[in-house]
Scaffold this motif. Structure first.
Motif, short mmCIF file in Angstrom:
data_model
loop_
_atom_site.label_atom_id
_atom_site.label_comp_id
_atom_site.label_asym_id
_atom_site.label_seq_id
_atom_site.Cartn_x
_atom_site.Cartn_y
_atom_site.Cartn_z
N ALA A 23 43.35 60.79 39.22
CA ALA A 23 43.97 62.11 39.43
C ALA A 23 45.28 62.21 38.66
N TRP A 24 46.09 61.16 38.70
CA TRP A 24 47.35 61.15 37.97
C TRP A 24 47.09 61.24 36.46
N LEU A 25 46.11 60.48 35.98
CA LEU A 25 45.77 60.50 34.56
C LEU A 25 45.25 61.87 34.12
N ARG A 26 44.48 62.53 34.99
CA ARG A 26 43.99 63.89 34.67
C ARG A 26 45.16 64.83 34.44
N LYS A 27 46.20 64.71 35.27
CA LYS A 27 47.40 65.55 35.10
C LYS A 27 48.07 65.30 33.76
N LEU A 28 47.89 64.09 33.22
CA LEU A 28 48.47 63.74 31.93
C LEU A 28 47.52 64.10 30.78
N GLY A 29 46.34 64.64 31.12
CA GLY A 29 45.40 65.06 30.09
C GLY A 29 44.39 64.00 29.69
N SER A 30 44.26 62.92 30.47
CA SER A 30 43.34 61.84 30.14
C SER A 30 42.11 61.90 31.04
N ASP A 31 40.96 61.54 30.47
CA ASP A 31 39.73 61.46 31.27
C ASP A 31 39.48 60.03 31.75
N GLN A 32 40.46 59.15 31.59
CA GLN A 32 40.30 57.76 31.99
C GLN A 32 39.96 57.66 33.47
N TRP A 33 38.99 56.82 33.77
CA TRP A 33 38.53 56.52 35.12
C TRP A 33 37.98 57.74 35.84
N SER A 34 37.49 58.71 35.09
CA SER A 34 36.96 59.93 35.71
C SER A 34 35.60 59.70 36.37
N ARG A 35 34.90 58.65 35.95
CA ARG A 35 33.62 58.32 36.59
C ARG A 35 33.88 57.42 37.79
N PRO A 36 33.23 57.70 38.91
CA PRO A 36 33.42 56.83 40.08
C PRO A 36 32.97 55.40 39.78
N TYR A 37 33.68 54.44 40.35
CA TYR A 37 33.33 53.03 40.17
C TYR A 37 32.47 52.60 41.34
N PRO A 38 31.34 51.95 41.07
CA PRO A 38 30.44 51.55 42.17
C PRO A 38 31.09 50.52 43.11
N ALA A 39 31.09 50.83 44.39
CA ALA A 39 31.70 49.95 45.38
C ALA A 39 31.05 48.57 45.39
N ASP A 40 29.73 48.51 45.17
CA ASP A 40 29.06 47.21 45.20
C ASP A 40 29.51 46.32 44.04
N LYS A 41 29.78 46.90 42.87
CA LYS A 41 30.29 46.11 41.75
C LYS A 41 31.70 45.63 42.03
N LEU A 42 32.49 46.47 42.66
CA LEU A 42 33.85 46.09 43.02
C LEU A 42 33.83 44.95 44.03
N LEU A 43 32.97 45.05 45.02
CA LEU A 43 32.84 43.99 46.02
C LEU A 43 32.42 42.68 45.36
N ALA A 44 31.53 42.75 44.39
CA ALA A 44 31.08 41.53 43.69
C ALA A 44 32.25 40.87 42.96
N THR A 45 33.13 41.67 42.34
CA THR A 45 34.28 41.07 41.64
C THR A 45 35.27 40.47 42.64
N ILE A 46 35.41 41.10 43.80
CA ILE A 46 36.26 40.52 44.85
C ILE A 46 35.69 39.18 45.28
N GLN A 47 34.39 39.15 45.52
CA GLN A 47 33.75 37.92 45.99
C GLN A 47 33.78 36.82 44.93
N SER A 48 33.89 37.19 43.66
CA SER A 48 33.97 36.17 42.60
C SER A 48 35.37 35.58 42.49
N GLY A 49 36.33 36.16 43.21
CA GLY A 49 37.68 35.62 43.23
C GLY A 49 38.55 36.03 42.05
N THR A 50 38.20 37.15 41.40
CA THR A 50 38.95 37.57 40.21
C THR A 50 39.85 38.78 40.45
N VAL A 51 39.83 39.32 41.67
CA VAL A 51 40.65 40.50 41.99
C VAL A 51 41.82 40.05 42.86
N PHE A 52 43.01 40.54 42.51
CA PHE A 52 44.21 40.13 43.22
C PHE A 52 45.00 41.37 43.66
#
Length: 189
Positions: A23-52
């Motif tokens: 939302a903040w990036l949209r206000k700046l005119g960027s389409d970055q991260w405009s697609r939703p990120y799949p929660a299951d992929k995020l959970l997998a990265t958490i479980q792999s120990g790479t998210v801090f």
């Protein structure tokens, strides 16, 4: 502030971080991260120990993903032969903007990568987000090249192909580090 591994219950916070940043990036005119990120992929990265998560008391101030795995199709075979770690999804809560939290997290990532035996900390940034690219250059990263062709890991068109790197090195980031000792990287000599 304390940096610690993300836990499965952090998925909700991480998804909210991404939505707020988009939302903040949209206000700046960027389409970055405009697609939703799949929660299951995020959970997998958490479980792999790479998210801090960077916590300030009971508040989550920021997040960073640091992984030894590069996104397919971005880095050359010669570059992949060099011991490296890759920064992804660096996000700072807007309440903490302007406090150099992102820069300190990049220092933490470089320190952790160094302790793992990496030569480089690498990242890919949104190809059209020149402000973000300038930010990384100010943080000491050098632009390697911009990759525009190919398909991203999530199956969509490549939109994050601005590649940069800086040497992995010890740093005094100022956080209380509650992360486990990083595993040593394994690379063919």
């Amino acid at each position: 502030m304390i940096i610690a591994p993300a836990e499965p219950h952090d998925v909700t916070k991480l998804l909210a971080f991404r939505e707020d940043a988009a939302a903040w990036l949209r206000k700046l005119g960027s389409d970055q991260w405009s697609r939703p990120y799949p929660a299951d992929k995020l959970l997998a990265t958490i479980q792999s120990g790479t998210v801090f998560m960077l916590r300030d008391g009971h508040t989550t101030a920021a997040t960073i993903t640091l992984t030894p795995d590069a996104e397919d199709g971005l880095w050359t075979d010669a570059e992949l032969a060099e011991p490296s770690m890759f920064v992804n999804k660096l996000t700072v809560d807007r309440e903490y903007a302007g406090q150099n939290i992102g820069g300190r997290l990049l220092d933490w990532a470089g320190d952790r990568a160094h302790r793992a035996g990496a030569k480089w900390v690498r990242l890919d940034a949104w190809t059209t987000n020149e402000g973000l690219q300038q930010y990384y250059l100010r943080q000491g990263f050098g632009h390697v090249r911009t990759v525009r062709e190919g398909v991203a890991v999530n199956g969509g068109p490549r939109v994050s192909g601005w590649l940069a790197q800086r040497a992995a090195r010890p740093a005094d980031h100022g956080f209380t580090d509650r992360t486990p000792t990083p595993a040593r990287l394994r690379f063919a000599a």
